[in-house]
Design a protein around this motif. Structure first.
Motif, mmCIF file in Angstrom:
data_model
loop_
_atom_site.group_PDB
_atom_site.id
_atom_site.type_symbol
_atom_site.label_atom_id
_atom_site.label_comp_id
_atom_site.label_asym_id
_atom_site.label_seq_id
_atom_site.Cartn_x
_atom_site.Cartn_y
_atom_site.Cartn_z
ATOM 1 N N ASP A 69 0.811 -1.223 0.000
ATOM 2 C CA ASP A 69 0.000 0.000 0.000
ATOM 3 C C ASP A 69 0.843 1.271 0.000
ATOM 4 O O ASP A 69 0.390 2.316 -0.465
ATOM 5 N N SER A 70 2.058 1.206 0.521
ATOM 6 C CA SER A 70 2.886 2.399 0.659
ATOM 7 C C SER A 70 3.587 2.808 -0.630
ATOM 8 O O SER A 70 4.263 3.842 -0.658
ATOM 9 N N VAL A 71 3.447 2.023 -1.696
ATOM 10 C CA VAL A 71 4.030 2.400 -2.986
ATOM 11 C C VAL A 71 3.366 3.691 -3.475
ATOM 12 O O VAL A 71 2.143 3.824 -3.446
ATOM 13 N N ASP A 72 4.165 4.644 -3.930
ATOM 14 C CA ASP A 72 3.639 5.950 -4.358
ATOM 15 C C ASP A 72 3.173 5.955 -5.809
ATOM 16 O O ASP A 72 2.171 6.583 -6.138
ATOM 17 N N TYR A 73 3.932 5.278 -6.682
ATOM 18 C CA TYR A 73 3.612 5.269 -8.107
ATOM 19 C C TYR A 73 3.732 3.853 -8.669
ATOM 20 O O TYR A 73 4.662 3.117 -8.315
ATOM 21 N N ILE A 74 2.805 3.507 -9.568
ATOM 22 C CA ILE A 74 2.890 2.263 -10.331
ATOM 23 C C ILE A 74 2.935 2.647 -11.806
ATOM 24 O O ILE A 74 2.030 3.319 -12.305
ATOM 25 N N CYS A 75 3.988 2.236 -12.500
ATOM 26 C CA CYS A 75 4.114 2.530 -13.922
ATOM 27 C C CYS A 75 3.795 1.275 -14.730
ATOM 28 O O CYS A 75 4.407 0.222 -14.527
ATOM 29 N N GLY A 110 -4.030 6.494 -2.414
ATOM 30 C CA GLY A 110 -3.094 7.577 -2.682
ATOM 31 C C GLY A 110 -2.011 7.212 -3.672
ATOM 32 O O GLY A 110 -1.076 7.987 -3.900
ATOM 33 N N THR A 111 -2.108 6.024 -4.283
ATOM 34 C CA THR A 111 -1.127 5.573 -5.270
ATOM 35 C C THR A 111 -1.509 6.099 -6.647
ATOM 36 O O THR A 111 -2.672 6.017 -7.042
ATOM 37 N N LYS A 112 -0.530 6.625 -7.370
ATOM 38 C CA LYS A 112 -0.785 7.143 -8.713
ATOM 39 C C LYS A 112 -0.299 6.144 -9.766
ATOM 40 O O LYS A 112 0.736 5.502 -9.579
ATOM 41 N N VAL A 113 -1.068 6.037 -10.845
ATOM 42 C CA VAL A 113 -0.736 5.107 -11.920
ATOM 43 C C VAL A 113 -0.226 5.893 -13.123
ATOM 44 O O VAL A 113 -0.877 6.842 -13.575
ATOM 45 N N LEU A 114 0.938 5.492 -13.620
ATOM 46 C CA LEU A 114 1.580 6.169 -14.744
ATOM 47 C C LEU A 114 1.711 5.213 -15.923
ATOM 48 O O LEU A 114 1.597 3.998 -15.771
ATOM 49 N N GLY A 115 1.981 5.780 -17.099
ATOM 50 C CA GLY A 115 2.227 4.975 -18.288
ATOM 51 C C GLY A 115 3.596 5.298 -18.851
ATOM 52 O O GLY A 115 4.084 6.432 -18.740
ATOM 53 N N ASP A 153 -2.405 8.878 -14.418
ATOM 54 C CA ASP A 153 -2.149 10.098 -13.654
ATOM 55 C C ASP A 153 -0.917 10.838 -14.149
ATOM 56 O O ASP A 153 -0.547 11.870 -13.587
ATOM 57 N N GLY A 154 -0.277 10.303 -15.166
ATOM 58 C CA GLY A 154 0.914 10.933 -15.704
ATOM 59 C C GLY A 154 1.723 9.955 -16.526
ATOM 60 O O GLY A 154 1.244 8.871 -16.890
ATOM 61 N N ILE A 155 2.970 10.319 -16.823
ATOM 62 C CA ILE A 155 3.829 9.494 -17.666
ATOM 63 C C ILE A 155 5.230 9.382 -17.073
ATOM 64 O O ILE A 155 5.677 10.241 -16.315
ATOM 65 N N VAL A 156 5.908 8.309 -17.457
ATOM 66 C CA VAL A 156 7.335 8.142 -17.200
ATOM 67 C C VAL A 156 8.010 8.153 -18.566
ATOM 68 O O VAL A 156 7.661 7.369 -19.448
ATOM 69 N N ILE A 157 8.962 9.063 -18.751
ATOM 70 C CA ILE A 157 9.700 9.169 -20.012
ATOM 71 C C ILE A 157 11.002 8.380 -19.887
ATOM 72 O O ILE A 157 11.831 8.678 -19.026
ATOM 73 N N ASN A 158 11.182 7.384 -20.741
ATOM 74 C CA ASN A 158 12.417 6.606 -20.714
ATOM 75 C C ASN A 158 13.317 7.036 -21.878
ATOM 76 O O ASN A 158 12.961 6.887 -23.044
ATOM 77 N N PHE A 159 14.483 7.597 -21.544
ATOM 78 C CA PHE A 159 15.423 8.070 -22.563
ATOM 79 C C PHE A 159 16.850 7.832 -22.090
ATOM 80 O O PHE A 159 17.240 8.279 -21.016
ATOM 81 N N THR A 160 17.631 7.124 -22.917
ATOM 82 C CA THR A 160 19.043 6.901 -22.596
ATOM 83 C C THR A 160 19.941 7.812 -23.412
ATOM 84 O O THR A 160 20.738 8.567 -22.869
ATOM 85 N N GLY A 161 19.814 7.777 -24.752
ATOM 86 C CA GLY A 161 20.643 8.628 -25.597
ATOM 87 C C GLY A 161 22.113 8.233 -25.569
ATOM 88 O O GLY A 161 22.463 7.101 -25.220
ATOM 89 N N PHE A 162 22.989 9.178 -25.905
ATOM 90 C CA PHE A 162 24.421 8.911 -25.885
ATOM 91 C C PHE A 162 25.164 10.134 -25.343
ATOM 92 O O PHE A 162 24.589 11.218 -25.199
ATOM 93 N N ALA A 204 -1.669 19.883 -17.592
ATOM 94 C CA ALA A 204 -0.939 20.473 -16.465
ATOM 95 C C ALA A 204 -1.188 19.733 -15.156
ATOM 96 O O ALA A 204 -0.358 19.780 -14.235
ATOM 97 N N ASP A 205 -2.328 19.045 -15.069
ATOM 98 C CA ASP A 205 -2.662 18.327 -13.838
ATOM 99 C C ASP A 205 -2.017 16.945 -13.772
ATOM 100 O O ASP A 205 -2.103 16.261 -12.745
ATOM 101 N N LYS A 206 -1.358 16.531 -14.843
ATOM 102 C CA LYS A 206 -0.713 15.222 -14.883
ATOM 103 C C LYS A 206 0.756 15.335 -14.485
ATOM 104 O O LYS A 206 1.382 16.384 -14.653
#
Length: 369
Positions: A87-93, A115-120, A194-203, A237-239
């Motif tokens: 239950d204490s996890v803040d975000y689930i992606c 209170g846990t937020k779900v992201l994509g 509830d929002g997004i996680v951006i995955n970027f490695t680059g060089f 803006a709310d995400k």
């Protein structure tokens, strides 16, 4: 005792006969036992628990983010349920945003009550990897025939025969990246996260120093991805937006300023010193240093046979929590992120679910459950 046996024995003999007779009448049916939840047993107490849990998550504390390789099919066991996470996890992606099963969509609302937020996940690395596979396939087709059908399909109308193939591929990638990024964002909007996680490695951008042409090309390449994300953030803006990967390799650092947290990918770290080194490498000019999250993973072997997810002989999840509590003055440690969290559900101990995640939570916030 003999008297008891006298009356019991005929009954024991009769039981198999009765069961045999019953089997001729009806088919046996399985009985599903349902135990009432805490919420059903004591709604008032559970409401107080939810209030306390939500208050904790809005207070200042070490953040715990987890990502799940969610399946498109309904959950087959508890490790695939969002509601089974601590239950204490803040975000689930959710890493699979294109085909989320109905059970997970229902559970998104259930974990939000805690209170846990779900992201994509919006994944530049996946876009880049798929594009490289396309180029490799084209090269293979071209080696087999002088004029491949694949080349004709992908050839742009404004492309001239004398155009540099490298320039043409770079331009085609920009269009491909825009299309795929937009497709991912459309999936996010439809899912209602509830929002997004951006995955970027680059060089390493140091390789572009004093080379204006290469810098311009990489700026355009990254812009095909980050410009759409910046527009999405303005429109939502709310995400929440969380960056994950190598922030030092991002040219336009504005997107990092917009990010609530910056996850530094430390899957390869073998000790706490390497974790600190990766964060220092990430602390390039323009990168906010007040929101670093240590990104680790559950144990796995790479295609090359390298072991990830273990630090100093123990789970990297627990090690990341211990690293987070070590005080530093150059940057702020905001918490931890765990990839492949579903693999920690059993972790060779069916009697204790999510043992490493729970231990990490206990280290970071001893009062949390």
């Amino acid at each position: 005792m003999k008297k008891i046996f006298k009356y019991t024995l005929p009954v024991l003999i009769a039981c198999p006969m009765m069961l045999a007779a019953c089997s001729e009448w009806t088919e046996s049916e399985s009985i599903t036992l349902r135990y009432p939840s805490i919420e059903e047993q004591n709604p008032e107490l559970y409401a107080q628990y939810l209030k306390s849990l939500n208050n904790f998550k809005t207070s200042e504390h070490s953040i715990v983010i987890v990502s799940m390789n969610n399946l498109s099919t309904p959950p087959a066991n508890q490790s695939q349920h969002l509601t089974a996470l601590p239950d204490s996890v803040d975000y689930i992606c959710l890493n699979n945003i294109f085909d989320v099963n109905k059970m997970h969509i229902t559970e998104m609302d259930k974990v939000r009550k805690k209170g846990t937020k779900v992201l994509g996940l919006i994944n530049f690395d996946a876009i880049e990897s798929t594009w490289q596979a396309i180029l490799e396939k084209e090269a293979e087709d071209a080696s087999n025939t002088e004029t491949s059908e694949k080349e004709n399909e992908l050839e742009s109308e404004d492309e001239t025969p004398d155009e540099d193939p490298a320039i043409a591929d770079a331009r085609r990638f920009i269009e491909y990246c825009k299309k795929e990024t937009a497709r991912q964002l459309d999936a996010i909007n439809a899912l209602g996260t509830d929002g997004i996680v951006i995955n970027f490695t680059g060089f390493d951008l140091n390789s572009l120093l004093q080379d204006e042409e290469k810098t311009a090309a990489e700026t355009a390449r990254q812009g095909a991805f980050f410009n759409l994300l910046a527009e999405w953030k303005v429109a939502h803006a709310d995400k929440e937006l969380i960056f994950k990967g190598s922030p030092q390799n991002v040219i336009g650092k504005e997107i990092l300023v917009e990010s609530k947290y910056i996850i530094v990918n430390a899957h390869s770290a073998k000790n706490l010193y390497e974790m600190s080194y990766l964060v220092l490498m990430a602390s390039a000019k323009g990168v906010p240093t007040d929101r670093f999250i240590m990104g680790v993973t559950t144990p796995y072997l790479s295609n090359m046979g390298d072991q990830y997810g273990m630090v100093n002989g123990k789970s990297a999840i627990v090690a990341a929590a211990e690293w987070t509590l070590q005080e530093v003055t150059d940057y702020i440690k905001a918490g931890i992120s765990v990839d492949g969290v579903e693999q920690d559900y059993f972790y060779f101990n069916p009697a204790k679910v999510y043992p490493n995640v729970r231990e990490a939570i206990n280290i970071l916030s001893p009062t949390a459950k």
